[in-house]
Design an enzyme around this catalytic site. Structure first.
Site, PDB file in Angstrom:
ATOM      1  N   HIS A  23      41.527  22.210  16.795  1.00 52.83           N
ATOM      2  CA  HIS A  23      40.719  23.431  16.818  1.00 52.83           C
ATOM      3  C   HIS A  23      40.072  23.661  18.176  1.00 52.83           C
ATOM      4  CE1 HIS A  23      40.476  25.495  12.939  1.00 52.83           C
ATOM      5  NE2 HIS A  23      40.693  24.338  12.365  1.00 52.83           N
ATOM      6  N   GLU A  59      31.689  18.600   8.142  1.00 49.41           N
ATOM      7  CA  GLU A  59      32.174  19.845   7.541  1.00 49.41           C
ATOM      8  C   GLU A  59      33.296  19.566   6.529  1.00 49.41           C
ATOM      9  OE1 GLU A  59      34.266  24.033   9.041  1.00 49.41           O
ATOM     10  OE2 GLU A  59      34.168  22.302  10.377  1.00 49.41           O
ATOM     11  N   HIS A  60      34.322  18.853   6.974  1.00 46.28           N
ATOM     12  CA  HIS A  60      35.439  18.489   6.104  1.00 46.28           C
ATOM     13  C   HIS A  60      35.423  16.982   5.876  1.00 46.28           C
ATOM     14  CE1 HIS A  60      36.944  21.950   8.613  1.00 46.28           C
ATOM     15  NE2 HIS A  60      37.164  22.439   7.402  1.00 46.28           N
ATOM     16  N   ASP A  67      42.105  24.984   4.392  1.00 44.91           N
ATOM     17  CA  ASP A  67      41.965  25.973   5.465  1.00 44.91           C
ATOM     18  C   ASP A  67      42.821  27.203   5.224  1.00 44.91           C
ATOM     19  OD1 ASP A  67      40.104  24.698   7.015  1.00 44.91           O
ATOM     20  OD2 ASP A  67      41.525  23.942   8.503  1.00 44.91           O
ATOM     21  N   GLN A 118      42.692  18.582  12.642  1.00 43.95           N
ATOM     22  CA  GLN A 118      41.484  19.377  12.844  1.00 43.95           C
ATOM     23  C   GLN A 118      40.992  19.311  14.282  1.00 43.95           C
ATOM     24  OE1 GLN A 118      40.185  21.455  10.348  1.00 43.95           O
ATOM     25  NE2 GLN A 118      42.215  20.868   9.626  1.00 43.95           N
ATOM     26  N   HIS A 158      -6.091  41.742  -5.217  1.00 42.59           N
ATOM     27  CA  HIS A 158      -5.173  41.255  -6.248  1.00 42.59           C
ATOM     28  C   HIS A 158      -5.896  41.182  -7.603  1.00 42.59           C
ATOM     29  CE1 HIS A 158      -2.738  40.114  -2.803  1.00 42.59           C
ATOM     30  NE2 HIS A 158      -1.779  39.630  -3.589  1.00 42.59           N
TER      31      HIS A 158
END
Length: 427
Positions: free
Chosen positions: A254, A319-320, A353, A251, A413
């Site tokens: 990336h 995230e992961h 992924d 990862q 109202h």
């Protein structure tokens, strides 16, 4: 023994400075495109991607040419991945249902699940042609029932990326544009002379794309606020340092600012991981990026117990999260802050992924505390409705409503309720 930190990443203040520069750059680009439309889109496309075609939107012939350029095996692989993602999205869709119930005699309440009318899907592709994002955005939106789905990806090596275009088309995109970065997101959200604006933006991207989506939120909906890819490996002595290194660097490639963190109760892994990282880097073609991410954003956290590992994982809210421990289900039962979990050594983030069927667009920067990732339900709006069937029911609700409005000093109202009570109440 207290939790130890054999390796830490960049301090928070340095990250904040980077974020500020990105924010200011994006503000200027969005303002320009808002004012000047496609002319500005073309200017930035030429500046950042050296790409200025006669038309950013691909014709059907150009789309088919991209598909035809792929090998039969590539087409079959895309079909397999999309079948898995479609299947799980359809299962998710089945979990959503319209409801209608009589809550009191004569009072009907309900809700309808209505797909968003138009969605723009961004697919990153300048550095790597990430065709998987086409499945995750376009296909999931189509399963949800979105009528108009448009898709954008930057050029790759000076031309449309054939695999991305094929994946977009096979996923059901109604319009496909070759344009990238902030200019693509702005074009879809704000609209130009040749591209009608959408109601919602989805898809991952670099820091500039993520910031553009954040600044556009409100004018359009977005899937979530996203930052650089994050990965966290929770492990004990049931695995080895090499496997952990591969899963962290898988990862980290990336981008140079992708956090990769190992939390472990194993002193052996904590001690061996730095060398294992170097060994794995030596065999990765993406080592130039992954090595910088590990150097600047990689962390090793050594804990005594799984409870300490859980506490650190909840704080980090990655995230992961890969869990490779003797009892990974314990973390499934106890973790609350994350994007997606990958349980046991047989699975990994790459499966999620690319192909296994869950969606890879996931919350980053600790937003897993309050949102999950992209799924079919993100493209669906749940709208309520009310129906009162009898005079008696309207009077009953009206009398309560009148008194509650009086407590709030809302005369208008209150009169809405009172007029119905006066007209419908039986003497």
């Amino acid at each position: 023994m207290a939790i130890q930190f054999p390796k830490l990443g960049k301090p928070a203040d340095e990250k904040a400075d980077i974020d500020l520069k990105v924010r200011q750059t994006v503000e200027g680009i969005l303002a320009d495109i808002q004012e000047n439309g496609e002319q500005a889109v073309r200017t930035y496309s030429d500046k950042f991607d050296k790409w200025s075609p006669a038309n950013f939107r691909l014709s059907q012939e150009e789309i088919q040419a991209c598909i035809d350029s792929l090998s039969p095996q590539a087409i079959e692989d895309i079909k397999f991945a999309q079948a898995q993602i479609r299947r799980f999205a359809q299962i998710q869709l089945m979990s959503l249902r319209d409801v209608e119930v009589e809550t009191l005699p004569g009072v009907i309440l309900g809700h309808r699940n209505i797909p968003v009318n138009s969605v723009g899907c961004y697919v990153p592709g300048g550095k790597y042609p990430l065709l998987a994002s086409a499945h995750m955005g376009v296909l999931t939106a189509k399963v949800a029932g979105v009528k108009r789905v448009i898709a954008c990806a930057p050029p790759y090596e000076g031309k449309p990326a054939p695999a991305i275009v094929a994946a977009m088309a096979m996923a059901g995109a109604d319009e496909i544009y070759v344009v990238g970065g902030v200019q693509a997101v702005a074009m879809m959200a704000l609209g130009t002379e040749n591209c009608a604006a959408v109601d919602m933006l989805v898809g991952p991207g670099n820091a500039y794309v993520a910031e553009a989506k954040r600044q556009l939120f409100g004018r359009v909906g977005i899937d979530l606020f996203a930052g650089p890819t994050e990965t966290l490996v929770i492990c004990d002595d049931t695995v080895d340092a090499e496997l952990v290194a591969v899963d962290l660097l898988g990862q980290a490639e990336h981008g140079p600012n992708s956090p990769a963190v190992c939390i472990t109760t194993s002193k052996k892994i904590a001690n061996e991981l730095p060398a294992a990282i170097e060994s794995v880097l030596a065999r990765l073609a993406t080592r130039d990026i992954a090595s910088v991410a590990w150097r600047d954003y990689g962390e090793i956290i050594l804990c005594d117990t799984r409870e300490e590992m859980l506490s650190e994982a909840e704080r980090i809210c990655s995230e992961h999260v890969q869990v490779m421990t003797a009892d990974p289900d314990w973390f499934l039962q106890n973790m609350t802050n994350y994007g997606a979990l990958f349980l046991g050594p047989r699975t990994n983030v790459s499966y999620g992924d690319k192909v296994i069927g869950t969606n890879h667009t996931l919350p980053t920067k600790k937003s897993g505390r309050f949102t999950g990732g992209l799924w079919v339900g993100k493209f669906i709006k749940t709208h309520t409705y009310q129906r009162v069937l009898t005079d008696e029911a309207s009077v009953l609700i009206g009398e309560y409503c009148s008194r509650l409005c009086a407590l709030e000093h809302f005369a208008g109202h209150k009169e809405q309720a009172d007029i119905r009570v006066r007209r419908l109440k039986k003497n």
